[in-house]
Write a protein that holds these residues in place. Structure first.
Motif, PDB file in Angstrom:
ATOM      1  N   PHE A 150      18.304  29.811   1.844  1.00 22.73           N
ATOM      2  CA  PHE A 150      18.227  28.497   1.205  1.00 22.73           C
ATOM      3  C   PHE A 150      19.114  27.499   1.939  1.00 22.73           C
ATOM      4  O   PHE A 150      20.208  27.834   2.394  1.00 22.73           O
ATOM      5  CB  PHE A 150      18.653  28.601  -0.265  1.00 22.73           C
ATOM      6  CG  PHE A 150      17.745  29.473  -1.062  1.00 22.73           C
ATOM      7  CD1 PHE A 150      16.634  28.938  -1.698  1.00 22.73           C
ATOM      8  CD2 PHE A 150      17.968  30.839  -1.144  1.00 22.73           C
ATOM      9  CE1 PHE A 150      15.765  29.764  -2.415  1.00 22.73           C
ATOM     10  CE2 PHE A 150      17.116  31.667  -1.852  1.00 22.73           C
ATOM     11  CZ  PHE A 150      16.011  31.126  -2.484  1.00 22.73           C
ATOM     12  N   GLY A 151      18.596  26.273   2.050  1.00 22.36           N
ATOM     13  CA  GLY A 151      19.372  25.187   2.603  1.00 22.36           C
ATOM     14  C   GLY A 151      20.008  24.356   1.504  1.00 22.36           C
ATOM     15  O   GLY A 151      19.780  24.576   0.305  1.00 22.36           O
ATOM     16  N   LEU A 152      20.797  23.381   1.940  1.00 23.19           N
ATOM     17  CA  LEU A 152      21.574  22.552   1.021  1.00 23.19           C
ATOM     18  C   LEU A 152      21.477  21.103   1.460  1.00 23.19           C
ATOM     19  O   LEU A 152      21.517  20.811   2.665  1.00 23.19           O
ATOM     20  CB  LEU A 152      23.035  23.004   1.063  1.00 23.19           C
ATOM     21  CG  LEU A 152      24.021  22.307   0.125  1.00 23.19           C
ATOM     22  CD1 LEU A 152      23.752  22.716  -1.316  1.00 23.19           C
ATOM     23  CD2 LEU A 152      25.454  22.672   0.521  1.00 23.19           C
ATOM     24  N   ALA A 153      21.349  20.192   0.494  1.00 21.46           N
ATOM     25  CA  ALA A 153      21.279  18.766   0.821  1.00 21.46           C
ATOM     26  C   ALA A 153      22.069  17.960  -0.195  1.00 21.46           C
ATOM     27  O   ALA A 153      22.046  18.255  -1.389  1.00 21.46           O
ATOM     28  CB  ALA A 153      19.834  18.291   0.859  1.00 21.46           C
ATOM     29  N   LEU A 154      22.744  16.939   0.297  1.00 23.58           N
ATOM     30  CA  LEU A 154      23.431  15.956  -0.537  1.00 23.58           C
ATOM     31  C   LEU A 154      22.779  14.619  -0.242  1.00 23.58           C
ATOM     32  O   LEU A 154      22.882  14.095   0.880  1.00 23.58           O
ATOM     33  CB  LEU A 154      24.921  15.923  -0.211  1.00 23.58           C
ATOM     34  CG  LEU A 154      25.771  14.915  -0.973  1.00 23.58           C
ATOM     35  CD1 LEU A 154      25.691  15.148  -2.474  1.00 23.58           C
ATOM     36  CD2 LEU A 154      27.222  14.974  -0.494  1.00 23.58           C
ATOM     37  N   GLY A 155      22.051  14.093  -1.231  1.00 27.65           N
ATOM     38  CA  GLY A 155      21.208  12.924  -1.025  1.00 27.65           C
ATOM     39  C   GLY A 155      21.932  11.765  -0.350  1.00 27.65           C
ATOM     40  O   GLY A 155      23.012  11.361  -0.774  1.00 27.65           O
ATOM     41  N   ALA A 172      11.368  16.547   4.812  1.00 27.27           N
ATOM     42  CA  ALA A 172      10.678  15.330   4.391  1.00 27.27           C
ATOM     43  C   ALA A 172      11.016  14.987   2.947  1.00 27.27           C
ATOM     44  O   ALA A 172      11.025  13.813   2.563  1.00 27.27           O
ATOM     45  CB  ALA A 172       9.166  15.499   4.549  1.00 27.27           C
ATOM     46  N   ARG A 173      11.316  16.010   2.152  1.00 28.34           N
ATOM     47  CA  ARG A 173      11.656  15.760   0.749  1.00 28.34           C
ATOM     48  C   ARG A 173      13.142  15.510   0.550  1.00 28.34           C
ATOM     49  O   ARG A 173      13.531  14.645  -0.229  1.00 28.34           O
ATOM     50  CB  ARG A 173      11.222  16.954  -0.105  1.00 28.34           C
ATOM     51  CG  ARG A 173      11.588  16.793  -1.580  1.00 28.34           C
ATOM     52  CD  ARG A 173      11.040  17.909  -2.427  1.00 28.34           C
ATOM     53  NE  ARG A 173      11.423  17.741  -3.834  1.00 28.34           N
ATOM     54  CZ  ARG A 173      11.109  18.582  -4.801  1.00 28.34           C
ATOM     55  NH1 ARG A 173      10.384  19.655  -4.528  1.00 28.34           N
ATOM     56  NH2 ARG A 173      11.501  18.353  -6.042  1.00 28.34           N
ATOM     57  N   TYR A 174      13.991  16.290   1.228  1.00 25.10           N
ATOM     58  CA  TYR A 174      15.423  16.269   0.919  1.00 25.10           C
ATOM     59  C   TYR A 174      16.277  15.521   1.946  1.00 25.10           C
ATOM     60  O   TYR A 174      17.467  15.330   1.709  1.00 25.10           O
ATOM     61  CB  TYR A 174      15.937  17.703   0.777  1.00 25.10           C
ATOM     62  CG  TYR A 174      15.329  18.428  -0.392  1.00 25.10           C
ATOM     63  CD1 TYR A 174      15.665  18.103  -1.701  1.00 25.10           C
ATOM     64  CD2 TYR A 174      14.388  19.430  -0.195  1.00 25.10           C
ATOM     65  CE1 TYR A 174      15.097  18.753  -2.780  1.00 25.10           C
ATOM     66  CE2 TYR A 174      13.820  20.105  -1.264  1.00 25.10           C
ATOM     67  CZ  TYR A 174      14.168  19.761  -2.554  1.00 25.10           C
ATOM     68  OH  TYR A 174      13.603  20.418  -3.616  1.00 25.10           O
ATOM     69  N   ALA A 175      15.686  15.099   3.045  1.00 19.52           N
ATOM     70  CA  ALA A 175      16.449  14.355   4.059  1.00 19.52           C
ATOM     71  C   ALA A 175      15.549  13.328   4.722  1.00 19.52           C
ATOM     72  O   ALA A 175      15.453  13.256   5.950  1.00 19.52           O
ATOM     73  CB  ALA A 175      17.038  15.318   5.091  1.00 19.52           C
ATOM     74  N   ALA A 176      14.907  12.516   3.896  1.00 17.66           N
ATOM     75  CA  ALA A 176      13.907  11.582   4.397  1.00 17.66           C
ATOM     76  C   ALA A 176      14.489  10.243   4.808  1.00 17.66           C
ATOM     77  O   ALA A 176      13.757   9.381   5.314  1.00 17.66           O
ATOM     78  CB  ALA A 176      12.827  11.364   3.343  1.00 17.66           C
TER      79      ALA A 176
END
Length: 252
Positions: A150-155, A172-176
């Motif tokens: 799993f990856g991790l994203a902070l908007g 495309a969803r979490y780092a657009a």
């Protein structure tokens, strides 16, 4: 307020000279979240910050990403001020794998009477988790079997893929937007890791401009990737991040 991503190590499993791949999200120069804990990660973390991490996120359970957790257990358990205070965020699908990898050996202490997870504040998650008022998205990546990485994203700020094949639909969803993207990439890909040809085939040029590549096989491989115009993360480097955006209304 300033934000940065501090790469404690950037190497593939065999690239010990580059350090086990792990990074720390910093806010105003102070550590907020450690991502992964390989065999040498705790030493590098303590050398940088002088203390154990307040929070840890695990991307997957290969030993170059969790091999330092037993040592972290001992550091936490034998310090009553730290015991049970390090929040450990783990996707629920990884819990059985992580239990088998690091916590299931009989008699975690010779004296007995201790459960491995009592040293941590274990927080299973699925879509993501809250930490200090921030919502972190957790998303599946492509590394060996489905639902094992799993990856991790902070908007608005960054995405960190962990070990993976290309995941254009997730980015495309979490780092657009303008997020920095820390991405697994070696000189040559394989069925479990991204190669530079995969990057160039799967990702559009604007996204490639935001990549910081890590988990490569050697310093020479890193130099070869840089010669092709890519920005490589290096061991010990701190990269400035955009400030996070407010959490989405549907977060949590």
């Amino acid at each position: 307020m300033t934000w940065s991503l501090h790469f404690l190590g950037v190497g593939a499993a065999h690239a010990v000279e580059l350090g086990s791949s792990a990074a720390v999200l910093e806010r105003d120069g102070k550590p907020l979240l450690l991502i992964d804990c390989g065999p040498d990660t705790l030493d590098r973390y303590v050398a940088a910050y002088g203390d154990v991490p307040p929070a840890l996120f695990i991307t997957h359970t290969h030993m170059d990403h969790v091999g330092g957790m037993e040592r972290l257990f001992f550091r936490l358990w034998f310090d009553e001020a730290r015991r049970g205070r390090t929040r450990l965020f783990v996707h629920a699908a990884l819990m059985s794998w992580l239990q088998a990898r690091v916590a299931d050996y009989p008699g975690v202490l010779a004296e007995g009477g201790v459960n491995f997870w009592e040293a941590f504040q274990l927080v299973p998650c699925h879509r993501g988790f809250w930490l200090d008022g921030l919502w972190f998205d957790v998303f599946p990546t492509r590394h060996h079997l489905p639902q094992t990485s799993f990856g991790l994203a902070l908007g608005g700020s960054f995405a960190y893929t962990g070990d993976t094949r290309p995941v254009p639909e997730m980015l495309a969803r979490y780092a657009a937007g303008t997020e920095l993207i820390a991405h697994d990439c070696g000189l040559v890909g394989n069925p479990s890791h991204t190669g530079i040809d995969d990057i160039e085939r799967e990702y559009p040029h604007p996204l490639r401009q935001r990549l910081r590549l890590y988990h490569y096989g050697s310093a020479d491989d890193g130099a070869a990737l840089a010669a092709r115009g890519y920005v490589m993360a290096s061991t010990g480097e701190r990269i400035a991040l955009p400030s996070p955006t407010p959490p989405r209304p549907d977060a949590g």
